[in-house]
Design an enzyme around this catalytic site. Structure first.
Site, mmCIF file in Angstrom:
data_model
loop_
_atom_site.group_PDB
_atom_site.id
_atom_site.type_symbol
_atom_site.label_atom_id
_atom_site.label_comp_id
_atom_site.label_asym_id
_atom_site.label_seq_id
_atom_site.Cartn_x
_atom_site.Cartn_y
_atom_site.Cartn_z
ATOM 1 N N SER A 64 39.546 -37.280 -52.120
ATOM 2 C CA SER A 64 39.041 -35.961 -51.708
ATOM 3 C C SER A 64 38.510 -35.095 -52.849
ATOM 4 O O SER A 64 37.875 -34.076 -52.590
ATOM 5 C CB SER A 64 40.132 -35.186 -50.966
ATOM 6 N N LYS A 67 34.947 -34.305 -52.760
ATOM 7 C CA LYS A 67 34.426 -33.247 -51.877
ATOM 8 C C LYS A 67 33.863 -32.076 -52.680
ATOM 9 O O LYS A 67 33.007 -31.342 -52.194
ATOM 10 C CB LYS A 67 35.530 -32.770 -50.921
ATOM 11 N N TYR A 191 30.577 -40.671 -46.039
ATOM 12 C CA TYR A 191 31.811 -39.966 -46.428
ATOM 13 C C TYR A 191 32.811 -40.913 -47.105
ATOM 14 O O TYR A 191 33.352 -40.606 -48.174
ATOM 15 C CB TYR A 191 32.427 -39.303 -45.182
ATOM 16 N N TYR A 243 44.832 -28.058 -49.332
ATOM 17 C CA TYR A 243 45.145 -28.025 -47.894
ATOM 18 C C TYR A 243 46.255 -27.030 -47.607
ATOM 19 O O TYR A 243 46.217 -25.901 -48.104
ATOM 20 C CB TYR A 243 45.502 -29.445 -47.388
ATOM 21 N N VAL A 261 44.019 -38.147 -52.282
ATOM 22 C CA VAL A 261 45.175 -39.008 -51.970
ATOM 23 C C VAL A 261 45.317 -40.203 -52.915
ATOM 24 O O VAL A 261 46.309 -40.914 -52.847
ATOM 25 C CB VAL A 261 45.207 -39.522 -50.506
HETATM 26 O O1 DON Z 1 39.478 -39.257 -45.399
HETATM 27 C C1 DON Z 1 40.522 -39.546 -45.953
HETATM 28 O O2 DON Z 1 41.594 -39.524 -45.362
HETATM 29 C C2 DON Z 1 40.483 -39.933 -47.413
HETATM 30 N N1 DON Z 1 39.265 -40.635 -47.699
HETATM 31 C C3 DON Z 1 40.535 -38.727 -48.302
HETATM 32 C C4 DON Z 1 41.725 -37.848 -48.039
HETATM 33 C C5 DON Z 1 42.228 -37.135 -49.219
HETATM 34 O O3 DON Z 1 42.008 -37.488 -50.361
HETATM 35 C C6 DON Z 1 43.129 -35.999 -48.930
HETATM 36 N N2 DON Z 1 43.630 -35.423 -50.132
HETATM 37 N N3 DON Z 1 44.683 -35.183 -50.562
#
Ligand code: DON
Length: 321
Positions: A64, A67, A191, A243, A261
């Site tokens: 993420s 982003k 994405y 978040y 993540v």
């Molecule tokens: O879309 C997802 O779930 C992952 N590609 C990215 C989520 C993420 O990194 C949330 N961050 N803490």
């Protein structure tokens, strides 16, 4: 600034010894394979000096954190019109939550929750096929870092394409509201590939320099975004970058930051430093447990919190309260 190198090394040694390391994200198959004992840290200051320690040269999945870069690109393409399709409020919900989308008519709260980043990916696709949009994204990040070796890990992207059912739901739901314009498979392909960007801590800290320096990449002297836009991206990182733990991150660290993540965090001390930390174990909100703790330590030593009165200068010695 030899002191800062010493501080970074001390933090890395402390984190190496930590026994409670959080839980690895295993919902993306390839992330489950990462060694939880890893810890890396890199700081790039306003003068371009680099301070690194631990596993700072090991590439990880930025997830993420990407982003931030996709938002920067989308703002460059459509400007403030983006804010008709994505909000600027913290969600107070998990990164992959769907609940608010129903009452809020398919407009995600902010560009850093998954729903918001999916809309951003849709914007980046408006003039392109996924392959071109992904290549353009990669080119943009390589330019920020000044490193053409940066790649996207296609295995990670494929793994998520096979298992990312929540994101499929989010994208379809927003498409039903008319806030995703391109075919859902193409938007998600874009994405997932953005999230699968692989960088090490040093590269990530270098990529964040434009946010430290008022929108200008200090290595090239070129403007990446206007100073106002850089401030606004930082404001969103502070309020939404972690978040439903964003308030807590502001409380304990006091820097704009964005987590992923994969266990990385990019944090910016405006005017002073771009910082990347990586520790794969996550807390219950999906943010790097030791990454956050390391940033807490760093800010305590440096006085870099954006809430520090007259803040900024590096202070060492006695720990600050
Ligand atoms: O879309 C997802 O779930 C992952 N590609 C990215 C989520 C993420 O990194 C949330 N961050 N803490």
């Amino acid at each position: 600034m030899a002191d800062l190198q010493h501080i970074v090394e001390e933090i890395v040694a402390e984190m190496a010894a930590a026994t409670e390391r959080g839980r690895i994200a295993d919902y993306i198959p390839d992330l489950a394979k990462v060694d939880p004992a890893r810890f890396g840290m890199a700081v790039v200051d306003a003068e371009g000096r680099e301070y690194v320690a631990g596993d700072h040269a090991t590439r990880f999945s930025v997830q993420s954190i990407a982003k931030v870069f996709s938002l920067t690109m989308a703002l460059g393409m459509v400007g403030d019109a983006l804010w008709r399709r994505v909000g600027r409020e913290p969600s107070g919900t998990a990164f992959n939550s769907i609940v608010q989308l129903e009452t809020e008519h398919g407009i995600p709260r902010n560009p850093f929750i998954n729903a918001g980043a999916i809309v951003v990916a849709d914007v980046l696709l408006a003039r392109h096929e996924p392959r071109e949009a992904i290549a353009e994204f990669l080119r943009f990040v390589r330019q920020l870092v000044g490193d053409a070796t940066i790649v996207i890990d296609h295995e990670v992207a494929r793994g998520e394409e096979a298992t990312g059912f929540r994101n499929v739901a989010l994208a379809n739901y927003m498409r039903a509201f008319g806030n995703v314009h391109q075919p859902v498979e193409k938007v998600l392909g874009t994405y997932f590939h953005q999230c699968a960007l692989a960088m090490d801590c040093r590269q990530l800290a270098l990529a964040g320099r434009y946010l430290m320096a008022g929108g200008v990449n200090p290595a090239t002297g070129r403007s990446v975004v206007t100073a106002q836009r850089a401030r606004r991206i930082l404001a969103l990182m502070l309020t939404c970058g972690h978040y439903d733990a964003s308030g807590d991150f502001a409380f304990s660290v006091g820097l704009p930051g964005k987590s992923g993540v994969g266990g990385g965090i990019l944090a910016i001390a405006p005017g002073s430093a771009s910082i990347a930390v990586w520790s794969p174990g996550l807390d219950s909100k999906g943010n790097s447990l030791l990454g956050r703790r390391a940033l807490e330590r760093l800010v305590r030593h440096t006085g870099w919190s954006v809430f520090e009165a007259g803040g900024g200068p590096l202070r060492t010695g006695a720990s600050r309260g």
